[in-house]
Design a protein around this motif. Structure first.
Motif, PDB file in Angstrom:
ATOM      1  N   HIS A   1       0.815  -1.220   0.000  1.00 37.98           N
ATOM      2  CA  HIS A   1       0.000   0.000   0.000  1.00 37.98           C
ATOM      3  C   HIS A   1       0.850   1.273   0.000  1.00 37.98           C
ATOM      4  O   HIS A   1       0.348   2.361   0.275  1.00 37.98           O
ATOM      5  CB  HIS A   1      -0.939  -0.011   1.204  1.00 37.98           C
TER       6      HIS A   1
ATOM      7  N   LYS B   1      -4.311   4.935   5.445  1.00 38.72           N
ATOM      8  CA  LYS B   1      -3.963   3.603   4.928  1.00 38.72           C
ATOM      9  C   LYS B   1      -3.825   2.554   6.017  1.00 38.72           C
ATOM     10  O   LYS B   1      -3.839   1.351   5.727  1.00 38.72           O
ATOM     11  CB  LYS B   1      -2.627   3.683   4.165  1.00 38.72           C
TER      12      LYS B   1
ATOM     13  N   THR C   1      -6.353  -0.340   6.419  1.00 39.17           N
ATOM     14  CA  THR C   1      -6.315  -1.157   5.195  1.00 39.17           C
ATOM     15  C   THR C   1      -5.065  -2.033   5.185  1.00 39.17           C
ATOM     16  O   THR C   1      -5.105  -3.199   4.742  1.00 39.17           O
ATOM     17  CB  THR C   1      -6.334  -0.244   3.957  1.00 39.17           C
TER      18      THR C   1
END
Length: 395
Positions: free
Chosen positions: A353, A384, A387
């Motif tokens: 990511h 982020k 996630t």
């Protein structure tokens, strides 16, 4: 042998000794708090070369210092002195005086790395006429033989035993165990103010003052390894403010990415080495010293010590926002977090990511970004983080 048709990873594994495994990323450039891989993908760098890149990547002050000094005078050997070497030693002496009121005579020995700084400190302890050293469980002081001798991690030690020295390890922060281990034959007590490799572990308040008291009671030196914590990483020049040490070792942030380390002797430790006792080819190299001066000057002029404290709190809040984080420790921009997901998988998911961080232990991630980390960077990470943990759980 030809490298034609091979990937960069295949070329790496074919040409370099397998000491760290084969990295999954080949990085091509960096700017501030971000780096880019060879495919042009950007990453938010929250590791900073493991607490090295104090001013981030390609900081103008660092770039200018390297170019100007190397253009004027590069390597000269230790047969000669240079202005940057003298001025950096004087600057470090000033920082010691600012932090530790009444500190005695202070002198500096420059090295190329933290391990070499600890190697110098190890040899200085031998000049007391004693050989016994007390170190801490969970410690990491480097991978040269002397530095490894006071590093506790068995996986690092076992392949190279017997190691030099007469070393006793005690639990980090345990005053009673320390008091029992130190004797009149003890040359030094070596301690990190915060154990980075151990998972960013902070000792109980007052522990470092107790180390000083116990060392004094037995005539031993107090050797504080500030290689990861020093030069502003925790929001102050030195993480240890509880007691004046006899030896301080620095590296990582000192050069802002340029290899340099320092062993600082205070009081009697400043003069234990005599001509011929120790040396180094590259230590005190003018370009390295010029860069370190630029790093310290920039931290001062831009007020980065205060910024490290405030942005570090914001980064900690971002980490804590996800319930899969159970405990956070550290200070300033040296932060460790316990995660309920395998930390190695968190690192892999983070890279997927576009975030770089590190697994200090199987359940602890470590963050040590540049001091110029911005609120926008923290927001990018915060958006982020959950996630990343979701992806790590699915791996």
């Amino acid at each position: 042998m030809t490298s034609q048709g091979l990937s960069a990873s295949e070329r790496y594994s074919g040409a370099l000794m397998n000491t760290f495994g084969t990295p999954k990323l080949v990085l091509a450039k960096g700017d501030g708090t971000h780096v880019w891989d060879e495919n042009g993908k950007a990453y938010l760098d929250l590791l900073g070369g493991i607490a090295v890149n104090a001013l981030g990547h390609a900081h103008p002050a660092v770039v200018a210092a390297v170019a100007q000094q190397f253009g004027a005078l590069g390597h000269i050997s230790n047969f000669f002195a240079s202005r940057p070497q003298i001025e950096l030693a004087e600057k470090l002496r000033d920082l010691v005086a600012q932090t530790y009121a009444g500190a005695g005579e202070t002198k500096v020995f420059f090295t190329n790395s933290g391990a070499e700084a600890n190697e110098a400190a190890f040899k200085i302890t031998r000049r007391t006429g004693r050989t016994h050293i007390v170190a801490m469980e969970g410690s990491f002081h480097g991978r040269t033989m002397g530095a490894l001798a006071v590093t506790s991690k068995e996986a690092y030690r076992t392949p190279f035993e017997p190691l030099p020295g007469d070393v006793t390890f005690v639990p980090f922060g345990d005053v009673s165990a320390l008091e029992a281990a130190v004797s009149e034959s003890t040359a030094a007590i070596v301690v990190e103010p915060i154990q980075g490799e151990g998972g960013v572990l902070v000792p109980p308040a007052g522990f470092l003052a107790e180390v000083r008291r116990i060392a004094d009671a037995h005539g031993a030196l107090m050797w504080v390894d500030e290689i990861q914590t020093g030069v502003g990483r925790t929001g102050s020049w030195f993480a240890n403010a509880e007691a004046t040490p006899d030896l301080i070792t620095l590296a990582k942030g000192l050069g802002g990415g340029f290899p340099i380390g320092a062993c600082i002797g205070i009081g009697r430790a400043a003069s234990l080495l005599e001509p011929g006792n120790h040396g180094t080819t590259f230590g005190g190299n003018p370009p390295a010293c010029a860069v370190a001066l630029a790093v310290i000057t920039t931290i001062e002029e831009q007020g980065l010590l205060d910024h490290v404290a405030s942005i570090g709190a914001a980064l900690t809040n971002a980490l804590a926002a996800d319930p899969r984080v159970s405990e956070i420790s550290g200070r300033g921009l040296l932060v460790g977090a316990t995660v309920s997901v395998d930390a190695g998988k968190v690192v892999a998911a983070a890279q997927h990511h576009g975030v770089i961080l590190n697994a200090a232990t199987p359940n602890r991630v470590r963050l040590a970004p540049a001091y110029v980390l911005s609120e926008a960077d923290v927001t990018e990470f915060a958006e982020k983080w959950s996630t990343i943990l979701d992806t790590a759980e699915a791996l």
